[in-house]
Scaffold this active site. Structure first.
Site, short mmCIF file in Angstrom:
data_model
loop_
_atom_site.label_atom_id
_atom_site.label_comp_id
_atom_site.label_asym_id
_atom_site.label_seq_id
_atom_site.Cartn_x
_atom_site.Cartn_y
_atom_site.Cartn_z
N LYS A 52 0.80 -1.25 0.01
CA LYS A 52 0.02 0.01 -0.06
C LYS A 52 0.97 1.26 0.09
CE LYS A 52 -3.10 -2.49 3.29
NZ LYS A 52 -3.40 -2.39 4.63
N ASP A 109 7.43 3.10 -3.03
CA ASP A 109 7.61 4.19 -2.05
C ASP A 109 9.19 4.41 -1.46
OD1 ASP A 109 6.99 1.99 -0.73
OD2 ASP A 109 6.09 2.88 1.04
N ASP A 112 14.43 0.12 1.23
CA ASP A 112 15.23 -0.04 2.66
C ASP A 112 16.04 -1.21 2.40
OD1 ASP A 112 15.98 -0.33 5.05
OD2 ASP A 112 14.06 -0.27 5.84
N LYS A 140 16.97 4.51 1.09
CA LYS A 140 17.63 4.74 2.51
C LYS A 140 19.16 4.58 2.38
CE LYS A 140 14.67 3.55 6.30
NZ LYS A 140 14.33 3.08 7.44
C1 PRP Z 1 7.46 -1.42 2.70
C2 PRP Z 1 7.70 -0.24 1.83
C3 PRP Z 1 8.44 -1.05 0.75
C4 PRP Z 1 9.15 -2.04 1.38
C5 PRP Z 1 10.52 -1.82 1.52
O1 PRP Z 1 6.25 -2.26 2.45
O2 PRP Z 1 6.41 0.16 1.24
O3 PRP Z 1 7.34 -1.59 -0.08
O4 PRP Z 1 8.58 -2.25 2.65
O5 PRP Z 1 11.55 -2.59 2.24
P1 PRP Z 1 12.58 -3.52 1.78
O6 PRP Z 1 13.57 -2.67 0.80
O7 PRP Z 1 13.39 -3.69 3.05
O8 PRP Z 1 11.93 -4.50 1.11
P2 PRP Z 1 5.54 -3.16 3.48
O9 PRP Z 1 5.73 -4.60 3.14
O10 PRP Z 1 5.58 -2.69 4.73
O11 PRP Z 1 4.04 -3.04 2.91
P3 PRP Z 1 3.35 -1.64 2.86
O12 PRP Z 1 3.59 -1.09 1.39
O13 PRP Z 1 1.86 -2.22 2.53
O14 PRP Z 1 3.44 -0.62 3.77
#
Ligand code: PRP
Length: 191
Positions: A52, A109, A112, A140
């Site tokens: 999301k 978005d 990380d 990041k």
């Molecule tokens: C978060 C964010 C990215 C991902 C990044 O999504 O929106 O998609 O983590 O992290 P990474 O680079 O360590 O993989 P999340 O899984 O929390 O779901 P969301 O988008 O619904 O918040």
């Protein structure tokens, strides 16, 4: 409820609405210029938003990209309600349509650990697209990040817990208009 921060849980504003809008418009113009020839040749461009977190970015970027595109979404999860990536990526919702022969632009978005994009990129490449590129609002600035080629990037950001403009902590704060730093005491119990 007062001022732009609204939540007592917010430490500071990292990127204001105005800074985000300006950068999104620049990215949109760059993307439109890069894909203009493909559109001219009759090739399709598909923006794939990762739910999301990318909802706000997808909504604004898609309007800043002044070329015809299709919009589709995938829902994946890597965090759950924790603060660090588990390395496990679950596909909760797949694309609605075929992307074979299309130029795919993954709209994310934040990068990380990079594990989410690593998985998604491989997954989408296996479906026969003409190309797959990535646009991410944030990346990041950390050393232990998967090697991800992000063609379009909004901001390199510090390794803080960020919320707002789509980013959440335990499903809260996504609707903040700014990208904000969350107070550490809010998520301290998870560390
Ligand atoms: C978060 C964010 C990215 C991902 C990044 O999504 O929106 O998609 O983590 O992290 P990474 O680079 O360590 O993989 P999340 O899984 O929390 O779901 P969301 O988008 O619904 O918040």
């Amino acid at each position: 409820m007062h001022g732009p921060t609204r939540h007592d849980d917010i430490e500071s504003i990292l990127y204001t609405e105005e800074q985000i809008a300006a950068r999104v418009n620049e990215l949109g113009a760059q993307i439109a210029a890069d894909y203009a020839d493909a559109i001219e040749r009759g090739e399709e461009v598909v923006l794939v938003g990762l739910l999301k977190g990318s909802v706000m970015f997808m909504a604004d970027l898609s309007r800043a990209v002044k070329i015809p595109v299709r919009m589709d979404y995938m829902a994946v999860s890597s965090y759950g309600n924790g603060v660090k990536s588990s390395g496990m990526v679950r596909v909760l919702k797949d694309l609605s349509d075929d992307i074979a022969g299309c130029h795919v632009l993954i709209v994310e978005d934040i990068i990380d650990s990079g594990l989410t994009l690593k998985y998604i990129q491989k997954n989408l490449l296996s479906r026969g697209p003409r190309s797959v590129e990535i646009v991410s609002l944030l990346r990041k600035d950390i050393s232990d990040q998967a090697d991800i080629a992000c063609r379009y990037l909004g901001f390199v950001c510090p390794d803080e817990f960020l919320v707002g403009y789509g980013l959440d902590y335990a499903e809260r704060y996504r609707n903040l208009a700014e990208v904000c730093v969350l107070k550490p005491e809010v998520y301290a119990s998870l560390l």
